[in-house]
Every structure is written in C-alpha cells, then in structure tokens.
Design an enzyme around this catalytic site. Sequence first.
Site, PDB file in Angstrom:
ATOM      1  N   ASP A   8       0.875  -1.162   0.000  1.00  0.00           N
ATOM      2  CA  ASP A   8       0.000   0.000   0.000  1.00  0.00           C
ATOM      3  C   ASP A   8       0.924   1.229   0.000  1.00  0.00           C
ATOM      4  OD1 ASP A   8      -2.356   1.642   0.486  1.00  0.00           O
ATOM      5  OD2 ASP A   8      -1.585   1.838   2.523  1.00  0.00           O
ATOM      6  N   ASP A  10      -0.075   5.111   0.862  1.00  0.00           N
ATOM      7  CA  ASP A  10      -0.309   6.080   1.942  1.00  0.00           C
ATOM      8  C   ASP A  10      -0.261   5.395   3.311  1.00  0.00           C
ATOM      9  OD1 ASP A  10      -0.942   8.207   0.086  1.00  0.00           O
ATOM     10  OD2 ASP A  10      -2.929   7.335  -0.153  1.00  0.00           O
ATOM     11  N   ARG A  48     -11.856   8.243  -2.192  1.00  0.00           N
ATOM     12  CA  ARG A  48     -12.161   9.636  -1.830  1.00  0.00           C
ATOM     13  C   ARG A  48     -13.658   9.824  -1.548  1.00  0.00           C
ATOM     14  NH1 ARG A  48     -10.034  13.343  -6.332  1.00  0.00           N
ATOM     15  NH2 ARG A  48      -8.244  11.972  -6.016  1.00  0.00           N
TER      16      ARG A  48
HETATM   17  C1  BG6 Z   1      -5.825   5.647   0.180  1.00  0.00           C
HETATM   18  C2  BG6 Z   1      -5.886   6.398   1.494  1.00  0.00           C
HETATM   19  O1  BG6 Z   1      -4.512   5.247  -0.046  1.00  0.00           O
HETATM   20  O2  BG6 Z   1      -6.248   6.472  -0.892  1.00  0.00           O
HETATM   21  C3  BG6 Z   1      -7.269   6.969   1.693  1.00  0.00           C
HETATM   22  O3  BG6 Z   1      -5.578   5.523   2.555  1.00  0.00           O
HETATM   23  C4  BG6 Z   1      -7.664   7.820   0.496  1.00  0.00           C
HETATM   24  O4  BG6 Z   1      -7.262   7.750   2.873  1.00  0.00           O
HETATM   25  C5  BG6 Z   1      -7.580   6.980  -0.774  1.00  0.00           C
HETATM   26  O5  BG6 Z   1      -8.997   8.318   0.648  1.00  0.00           O
HETATM   27  C6  BG6 Z   1      -7.943   7.755  -2.034  1.00  0.00           C
HETATM   28  O6  BG6 Z   1      -6.971   8.739  -2.246  1.00  0.00           O
HETATM   29  P1  BG6 Z   1      -7.041   9.910  -3.325  1.00  0.00           P
HETATM   30  O7  BG6 Z   1      -5.617  10.433  -3.356  1.00  0.00           O
HETATM   31  O8  BG6 Z   1      -7.455   9.292  -4.617  1.00  0.00           O
HETATM   32  O9  BG6 Z   1      -8.016  10.903  -2.822  1.00  0.00           O
HETATM   33 MG    MG Z   2      -2.709   3.131   3.619  1.00  0.00          MG
END
Ligand code: BG6
Ligand code: MG
Length: 214
Positions: A8, A10, A48
């Site tokens: 993963d 984030d 999101r």
């Molecule tokens: C995930 C995060 O990696 O990505 C979530 O853990 C986030 O918190 C999701 O909502 C979507 O991310 P993005 O950058 O497309 O808004």
């Molecule tokens: Mg994560």
Amino acid sequence: MIRAVIFDLDGVIVSTDEFHYQGWQRLADEEGIYFDRKTNERLRGVSRLESLEIILEKADRNYSREEKAEMAERKNNYYRDLLHTLTPDDVFPGVMEMLKELKEKGIKIAIGSSSKNTPSILQKIGMESSFDAVSDGNQIKRSKPDPEVFLLAASKLQIPPGQCLVVEDADAGVEAAINAGMKCLAVGSASANPKAHLRANNLNEITVEQILNT
Ligand code: BG6
Ligand code: MG
C-alpha cells in the site's frame, strides 16, 4: 512461498496518510461537521468519495451529488497543496532497505493503492521507477476491502495471488488482502489487526526472511 510483495502507498511507503487527515479535517471544519482522528481511521484505504460519505454520517443535513463532488474536489485540492511539501525524506524508515533486499532476492514488488494521486506521489518521492508494477485508484472500480487493486497488481506481476504478500496500514486493506487470497503484513494503524499473518509497528521491525517464510 512468497514471490511478490505488494505495498500500500499512503501510510506504508510514505507519510501522506497525515496529509489526507489534514485535508479532510479542514473540509469538515469549513462545513461545520464533527470529525476527529478516530473517525479518520475508518478512511484509511477507502476511496475519496467513500471517505466523504463516512464524514457525512455526522452531518445534520443531506448533500446533493453535486455538493459531494465539489467537497471531494475541495479536499483533494487541500491535499494536493500539502503534497507540494513532499520529498524523499517523507519515505518511512526501513522502506528503502526492504525494497532493496527484496529485489536482491528476486522478489517482485508492486504498489497497490486506492489513491488516484499515486503517480504524482511516486514522482515526488523519487520512486516512479522503483516498482515492477503499480496498481492504483485510477485503474480500479471498487476500493478496499474489495480485492480488485491487489488482484490487478498480482496479474501485472504475473504472480498467483497465493504467492503474494500485502503490506497494509488500513484494516480495510488487510481485509482486501485476505479477500484476494494473499498473505498480509499489517503495520502502523493496522498493527493490532488479528486477521493479518504478520504484524509490526514499522518495516524496521520485520525481516525479509519473516516475510518470505509467512
Ligand atoms: C488511500 C488512502 O490510499 O487512498 C485513503 O488511505 C484515500 O485515505 C484513498 O482516501 C484515495 O486517495 P485519493 O488520493 O485518490 O483521494
Ligand atoms: Mg494506507
């Protein structure tokens, strides 16, 4: 036998999970909706728009589809402002060493992230060419706990799901890995998850041998 490790992004590779929280907190404050770090834990790994729906559980009125789209975009703009400060220094301890060792042992490595910002984040931390495959929020229809993002990563790597191990900081991500028929190492916020096959606070606490023997 583990032949591929899917990370993963984030909260596992880089500390952008904190920026997601700050972006949502700012939006919630502007809208007068109660939001805190405890609720934020439920947003890990979730797309999101699904994240916004969780935040709106505490709202005292309904929001139209257009309003929701605007709010999701506003949060993403706040988030992207924070991403401007991102550098390779924001990569978590132990990550680079682990990737290097996995590569030396001939293990394939991939990203499996729900985020549509994955390409720009990898570029900012200088890791756009570090992985054998990238599977992200731009390429999938269903976000974690659905296994789609990890199954796509495995198919790009041409490794059967049963020979893949996922590294996750989200309970939804641990669930997704298990739904994909993969092993899972839970780190950070998910490190107490009993469903994971391995648990650690961060990657410094885990050896490649432990991963390969899972
Ligand atoms: C995930 C995060 O990696 O990505 C979530 O853990 C986030 O918190 C999701 O909502 C979507 O991310 P993005 O950058 O497309 O808004
Ligand atoms: Mg994560």
